[in-house]
Write a protein that holds these residues in place. Structure first.
Motif, PDB file in Angstrom:
ATOM      1  N   VAL A  82       0.847  -1.380   0.091  1.00  0.00           N
ATOM      2  CA  VAL A  82      -0.063   0.054   0.103  1.00  0.00           C
ATOM      3  C   VAL A  82       0.847   1.188   0.175  1.00  0.00           C
ATOM      4  CG1 VAL A  82      -1.746   1.250   1.191  1.00  0.00           C
ATOM      5  CG2 VAL A  82      -1.822  -1.165   1.147  1.00  0.00           C
ATOM      6  N   LEU A  83       0.918   1.967  -0.921  1.00  0.00           N
ATOM      7  CA  LEU A  83       1.687   3.188  -1.284  1.00  0.00           C
ATOM      8  C   LEU A  83       0.937   4.630  -0.611  1.00  0.00           C
ATOM      9  CD1 LEU A  83       2.906   2.637  -4.836  1.00  0.00           C
ATOM     10  CD2 LEU A  83       3.820   1.782  -2.944  1.00  0.00           C
ATOM     11  N   GLN A  84      -0.391   4.529  -0.851  1.00  0.00           N
ATOM     12  CA  GLN A  84      -1.051   5.725  -0.269  1.00  0.00           C
ATOM     13  C   GLN A  84      -2.449   5.408   0.231  1.00  0.00           C
ATOM     14  OE1 GLN A  84      -0.369   8.971  -2.860  1.00  0.00           O
ATOM     15  NE2 GLN A  84      -2.732   9.763  -2.645  1.00  0.00           N
ATOM     16  N   THR A  85      -2.825   6.065   1.063  1.00  0.00           N
ATOM     17  CA  THR A  85      -4.520   5.829   1.437  1.00  0.00           C
ATOM     18  C   THR A  85      -5.092   7.363   1.837  1.00  0.00           C
ATOM     19  OG1 THR A  85      -3.951   5.512   3.714  1.00  0.00           O
ATOM     20  CG2 THR A  85      -4.134   3.564   2.780  1.00  0.00           C
ATOM     21  N   ASN A  86      -6.525   7.247   1.637  1.00  0.00           N
ATOM     22  CA  ASN A  86      -6.934   8.595   1.829  1.00  0.00           C
ATOM     23  C   ASN A  86      -8.376   8.133   2.354  1.00  0.00           C
ATOM     24  OD1 ASN A  86      -5.383  10.454  -0.007  1.00  0.00           O
ATOM     25  ND2 ASN A  86      -5.747   9.080  -1.341  1.00  0.00           N
ATOM     26  N   ALA A  87      -8.226   7.867   3.652  1.00  0.00           N
ATOM     27  CA  ALA A  87      -9.498   7.386   4.397  1.00  0.00           C
ATOM     28  C   ALA A  87     -10.194   8.241   5.148  1.00  0.00           C
ATOM     29  CB  ALA A  87      -8.886   6.394   5.511  1.00  0.00           C
ATOM     30  N   ILE A 152     -11.089   3.396   7.269  1.00  0.00           N
ATOM     31  CA  ILE A 152     -12.319   3.337   6.448  1.00  0.00           C
ATOM     32  C   ILE A 152     -12.031   4.020   5.124  1.00  0.00           C
ATOM     33  CG2 ILE A 152     -14.880   3.571   6.634  1.00  0.00           C
ATOM     34  CD1 ILE A 152     -14.707   3.009   9.387  1.00  0.00           C
ATOM     35  N   LEU A 153     -12.061   3.175   4.067  1.00  0.00           N
ATOM     36  CA  LEU A 153     -12.047   4.081   2.795  1.00  0.00           C
ATOM     37  C   LEU A 153     -13.074   4.700   2.159  1.00  0.00           C
ATOM     38  CD1 LEU A 153      -8.923   3.760   2.270  1.00  0.00           C
ATOM     39  CD2 LEU A 153      -9.446   1.682   3.317  1.00  0.00           C
ATOM     40  N   LYS A 154     -14.011   3.890   2.474  1.00  0.00           N
ATOM     41  CA  LYS A 154     -15.363   4.666   2.051  1.00  0.00           C
ATOM     42  C   LYS A 154     -16.461   3.965   2.419  1.00  0.00           C
ATOM     43  CE  LYS A 154     -16.136   1.778  -2.371  1.00  0.00           C
ATOM     44  NZ  LYS A 154     -16.629   1.753  -4.010  1.00  0.00           N
ATOM     45  N   VAL A 155     -17.755   4.331   2.276  1.00  0.00           N
ATOM     46  CA  VAL A 155     -18.953   3.943   2.745  1.00  0.00           C
ATOM     47  C   VAL A 155     -19.985   4.241   1.681  1.00  0.00           C
ATOM     48  CG1 VAL A 155     -21.031   3.998   4.442  1.00  0.00           C
ATOM     49  CG2 VAL A 155     -18.567   4.502   5.408  1.00  0.00           C
ATOM     50  N   ILE A 156     -20.633   2.978   1.137  1.00  0.00           N
ATOM     51  CA  ILE A 156     -21.756   3.129   0.122  1.00  0.00           C
ATOM     52  C   ILE A 156     -23.063   2.610   0.472  1.00  0.00           C
ATOM     53  CG2 ILE A 156     -19.620   2.957  -1.416  1.00  0.00           C
ATOM     54  CD1 ILE A 156     -20.641   0.283  -2.506  1.00  0.00           C
ATOM     55  N   THR A 157     -23.987   2.911  -0.189  1.00  0.00           N
ATOM     56  CA  THR A 157     -25.112   2.150   0.041  1.00  0.00           C
ATOM     57  C   THR A 157     -25.755   1.690  -1.382  1.00  0.00           C
ATOM     58  OG1 THR A 157     -26.443   4.244  -0.656  1.00  0.00           O
ATOM     59  CG2 THR A 157     -25.871   3.782   1.806  1.00  0.00           C
ATOM     60  N   MET A 158     -26.588   0.673  -1.217  1.00  0.00           N
ATOM     61  CA  MET A 158     -27.102  -0.032  -2.547  1.00  0.00           C
ATOM     62  C   MET A 158     -28.589   0.027  -2.688  1.00  0.00           C
ATOM     63  SD  MET A 158     -28.718  -2.950  -3.655  1.00  0.00           S
ATOM     64  CE  MET A 158     -28.951  -3.618  -5.259  1.00  0.00           C
ATOM     65  N   ASN A 159     -29.065   0.338  -3.824  1.00  0.00           N
ATOM     66  CA  ASN A 159     -30.519   0.560  -3.933  1.00  0.00           C
ATOM     67  C   ASN A 159     -30.440   0.692  -5.560  1.00  0.00           C
ATOM     68  OD1 ASN A 159     -33.318   1.449  -4.466  1.00  0.00           O
ATOM     69  ND2 ASN A 159     -33.688   1.109  -2.366  1.00  0.00           N
ATOM     70  N   PHE A 192     -19.499   7.265  -0.906  1.00  0.00           N
ATOM     71  CA  PHE A 192     -19.068   8.231  -0.344  1.00  0.00           C
ATOM     72  C   PHE A 192     -17.702   8.285   0.152  1.00  0.00           C
ATOM     73  CE2 PHE A 192     -23.631   7.943   0.566  1.00  0.00           C
ATOM     74  CZ  PHE A 192     -24.167   9.120   0.292  1.00  0.00           C
ATOM     75  N   ASN A 193     -16.662   8.864  -0.671  1.00  0.00           N
ATOM     76  CA  ASN A 193     -15.478   9.221  -0.103  1.00  0.00           C
ATOM     77  C   ASN A 193     -15.140  10.488   0.552  1.00  0.00           C
ATOM     78  OD1 ASN A 193     -15.299   7.293  -2.791  1.00  0.00           O
ATOM     79  ND2 ASN A 193     -13.396   6.821  -1.528  1.00  0.00           N
ATOM     80  N   LEU A 194     -14.041  10.569   1.142  1.00  0.00           N
ATOM     81  CA  LEU A 194     -13.637  11.886   1.639  1.00  0.00           C
ATOM     82  C   LEU A 194     -13.417  12.738   0.563  1.00  0.00           C
ATOM     83  CD1 LEU A 194     -12.799  13.231   4.315  1.00  0.00           C
ATOM     84  CD2 LEU A 194     -10.206  12.685   3.752  1.00  0.00           C
ATOM     85  N   SER A 195     -13.857  13.972   0.735  1.00  0.00           N
ATOM     86  CA  SER A 195     -13.836  15.014  -0.308  1.00  0.00           C
ATOM     87  C   SER A 195     -12.494  15.419  -0.655  1.00  0.00           C
ATOM     88  CB  SER A 195     -14.154  16.484   0.444  1.00  0.00           C
ATOM     89  OG  SER A 195     -13.848  17.434  -0.684  1.00  0.00           O
TER      90      SER A 195
END
Length: 273
Positions: A82-87, A152-159, A192-195
């Motif tokens: 892992v070179l880089q994370t944006n959590a 936590i890299l991202k949170v998403i929802t499904m519909n 949803f990711n960080l801005s």
């Protein structure tokens, strides 16, 4: 001259059966033989991409990369470095989750570095993930306390209803107290990711590391979470099944869909076939 190709996976390179067509594999391998780097740029976690890297001859290869989680991580394929994370912070992820959990007709995914955790299982969602080689982990707690010490890299929802996907985006944006990058993907997810975290910025960050200029990059996509990537490169391309928003960000639309569009673009702009 194109030196780097970044490509979305689902519905751009990967079809409904979760596989890559032989014609796309052949073109990617030919481009690699010419010294062009091919980097999957996906909303998925990098662990689920490993079988695809096998198919493309990129698994465990030094100086080959994957951009995951919509730009949330850049990973070298060799040893999964892992070179880089944006959590998201724990508080930020919790704010999003606390809105999403109120809606019983959505499933919610929490992406840590190594796993996808799913709250409120929906069969359609499970079937889709399994077809992509994703092995979700179910959880039933009504909070994210178990992830307090995990990035936590991202949170998403499904519909699968487009109006409900938009409604979820609006509900989250109304309730949280920080900036997010909210996008849509695969005609089912609100992400949803960080801005500032997106496929485009991650592409340029990797390109800088590799000494590759913006106009030496071709990006391939099909959906709204690909737009930032398409807008940041010299040659933005979408496959024929792309939605209107992605098409508007492209300079070229292939005649082929996910079964042949990637090969078509590589043949036209790199191989000269």
């Amino acid at each position: 001259m194109i030196k780097l190709v970044v490509s979305d996976l689902d519905e751009t390179l990967v079809g409904p059966d979760g596989k890559v067509s032989d014609v796309n594999v052949k073109a990617i391998k030919k481009a690699k033989a010419k010294g062009v780097k091919f980097v999957p740029n996906t909303g998925r976690g990098f662990q689920s991409v490993q079988p695809l890297l096998d198919t493309l001859g990129l698994r465990e290869q030094e100086n080959e990369y994957v951009i995951s989680y919509n730009g949330g991580a850049i990973v070298e394929n060799k040893d999964l470095k892992v070179l880089q994370t944006n959590a998201l912070s724990f508080d930020q992820a919790s704010q999003i989750f606390n809105v999403a959990k109120k809606y019983a007709d959505y499933s919610t995914h929490v992406y840590t570095m190594d796993h996808v955790y799913v709250f409120n299982e929906i069969k359609e969602d499970m079937d889709y993930m399994l077809s992509r080689g994703v092995e979700p982990v179910m959880f039933t707690e009504d909070n994210l306390e178990k992830f307090r010490d995990d990035p936590i890299l991202k949170v998403i929802t499904m519909n699968s209803n487009v109006e409900k996907r938009v409604a979820m985006r609006d509900a989250v944006l109304k309730e949280i107290d920080f900036e997010v990058n909210a996008t849509f993907s695969s005609d089912r997810y609100t992400e949803f990711n960080l801005s500032g975290v997106d496929k485009g910025n991650a592409t340029l960050e990797l390109a800088e590391k590799l000494g590759i200029k913006r106009d030496e990059i071709m990006a391939l996509g099909d959906n709204s979470n690909d737009i930032a990537m398409l807008k940041k490169v010299g040659l933005p391309v979408v496959v024929s099944n792309a939605n209107d928003a992605a098409r508007n960000a492209a300079k070229f639309v292939t005649e082929g869909d996910y079964t042949s569009g990637v090969a078509e673009a590589i043949n036209k702009f790199i191989l000269g076939d």
